[in-house]
Design an enzyme around this catalytic site. Sequence first.
Site, mmCIF file in Angstrom:
data_model
loop_
_atom_site.group_PDB
_atom_site.id
_atom_site.type_symbol
_atom_site.label_atom_id
_atom_site.label_comp_id
_atom_site.label_asym_id
_atom_site.label_seq_id
_atom_site.Cartn_x
_atom_site.Cartn_y
_atom_site.Cartn_z
ATOM 1 N N ALA A 1 7.885 1.716 -1.855
ATOM 2 C CA ALA A 1 7.770 0.505 -2.670
ATOM 3 C C ALA A 1 7.454 -0.768 -1.893
ATOM 4 O O ALA A 1 6.914 -1.720 -2.471
ATOM 5 C CB ALA A 1 9.070 0.304 -3.447
ATOM 6 N N SER B 1 4.397 -5.111 -4.173
ATOM 7 C CA SER B 1 3.363 -5.588 -5.106
ATOM 8 C C SER B 1 3.358 -4.749 -6.372
ATOM 9 O O SER B 1 3.337 -5.278 -7.495
ATOM 10 C CB SER B 1 1.973 -5.508 -4.469
ATOM 11 N N CYS C 1 -4.702 3.823 0.207
ATOM 12 C CA CYS C 1 -5.797 2.892 0.501
ATOM 13 C C CYS C 1 -6.629 3.479 1.642
ATOM 14 O O CYS C 1 -6.903 2.810 2.628
ATOM 15 C CB CYS C 1 -5.260 1.496 0.828
HETATM 16 C C1 LIG Z 1 1.183 1.699 1.273
HETATM 17 S S1 LIG Z 1 2.773 1.158 1.703
HETATM 18 C C2 LIG Z 1 3.488 0.753 0.150
HETATM 19 C C3 LIG Z 1 3.003 -0.552 -0.438
HETATM 20 C C4 LIG Z 1 3.731 -0.915 -1.719
HETATM 21 N N1 LIG Z 1 3.681 0.148 -2.699
HETATM 22 C C5 LIG Z 1 3.170 -2.176 -2.349
HETATM 23 O O1 LIG Z 1 2.349 -2.079 -3.281
HETATM 24 O O2 LIG Z 1 3.553 -3.270 -1.951
HETATM 25 C C6 LIG Z 1 3.578 2.645 2.108
HETATM 26 C C7 LIG Z 1 5.067 2.497 2.328
HETATM 27 O O3 LIG Z 1 5.632 3.801 2.544
HETATM 28 C C8 LIG Z 1 6.759 3.669 3.358
HETATM 29 N N2 LIG Z 1 7.102 5.010 3.873
HETATM 30 C C9 LIG Z 1 6.574 5.679 4.920
HETATM 31 N N3 LIG Z 1 7.126 6.886 5.042
HETATM 32 C C10 LIG Z 1 8.037 6.999 4.025
HETATM 33 C C11 LIG Z 1 8.948 8.020 3.611
HETATM 34 N N4 LIG Z 1 9.019 9.203 4.272
HETATM 35 N N5 LIG Z 1 9.741 7.790 2.543
HETATM 36 C C12 LIG Z 1 9.675 6.601 1.862
HETATM 37 N N6 LIG Z 1 8.827 5.593 2.223
HETATM 38 C C13 LIG Z 1 8.018 5.812 3.280
HETATM 39 C C14 LIG Z 1 6.323 2.632 4.391
HETATM 40 O O4 LIG Z 1 7.439 2.016 4.991
HETATM 41 C C15 LIG Z 1 5.485 1.677 3.547
HETATM 42 O O5 LIG Z 1 6.249 0.573 3.132
#
Ligand SMILES: C[S@@+](CC[C@H](N)C(=O)[O-])C[C@H]1O[C@@H](n2cnc3c(N)ncnc32)[C@H](O)[C@@H]1O
Length: 302
Positions: free
Chosen positions: A107, A111, A230
């Site tokens: 999350a 956004s 993305c």
């Molecule tokens: C693309 S970003 C998310 C952006 C967010 N959805 C937004 O719209 O603002 C991906 C997110 O996945 C998290 N992440 C990475 N590995 C993860 C895991 N195993 N479990 C949960 N979150 C994870 C990262 O810390 C990062 O914040």
Amino acid sequence: MNPLERYAPLVDDTDAFFEACERPLPSVVRVNTIKADPERARRALDDEGVVYEPVDWHDGLLRLPDASPGTNWPYFHGWLHGQEEVSAVPALALDPQPGEKVWDSCAAPGSKTTQLSAMMDDRGVVVGNDNNLGRLSSLRHNAERLGVTNLVVTKQDGRNFSLKPLGFDEFDRAIVDAPCSCEGTIRKNPDTLDQWTLEHVHSVAAVQKGILSRAVQATKPGGTVVYSTCTFAPEENEAVVDHVLDTEECKVVDFDCPLDSVSGVTEWEDDSYDSSVTDTHRIYPHLNDTGGFYCAKLEVTA
Ligand SMILES: C[S@@+](CC[C@H](N)C(=O)[O-])C[C@H]1O[C@@H](n2cnc3c(N)ncnc32)[C@H](O)[C@@H]1O
């Protein structure tokens, strides 16, 4: 070699694709309907002398050709949130309803979480999870500024997320906006491909498969799961969807993508994917002057 060259066979107009990837990304804000409405937000920007342009497919999104999103008072008051145009698509595909239980597995910084809350009129519950504490504090800060109250924040690994602390045992809908190799953010972060390796693509794909599987398991039969990245790599997109089609109870469903997009690919290098991935959407930067994105919608079948 520029890693993006590996996608030339997938793109209709390679010159337009590479040119778009080199252009800076326009700043965009989303009107936060928990605190304002588009008309009121536009008047506030007029009063501030901030120039904006409407986005033709969504009256709550405004392009700011000359300004950064966070430098005006409607932003500080939580009427606006900086959010890339293409990043508004997954929540629209998920279509959450007021009163439902929704899981945002990845999350932070929020956004999409805050967009989901606004679409739900701040009713029901959004569980905003991330495994990164620093990014979770940005999520909390954004949720507070935007006046979101239906949010529960959790810090778990999405691959083995437990609902025990929540007091219910399944979600109506879930969104997996997965960690990825971020190739589609090149317009915003020109350095993003400096560290690109195929090994990283494969390792992050394994994480994506784990989180998307858990999202399907945690969602009720008939519920909806949206998967987005993305990035352009089929290993992180269609291959991940293909994996959960094989291993979990779900099917791909088409959705009306509000931006110009092309179908997901069924073949890449030595791999082939389930034919239903043609109902998933690839959004290339040159198609709408946005960042690059991939979005798939799944229905849980049992
Ligand atoms: C693309 S970003 C998310 C952006 C967010 N959805 C937004 O719209 O603002 C991906 C997110 O996945 C998290 N992440 C990475 N590995 C993860 C895991 N195993 N479990 C949960 N979150 C994870 C990262 O810390 C990062 O914040």
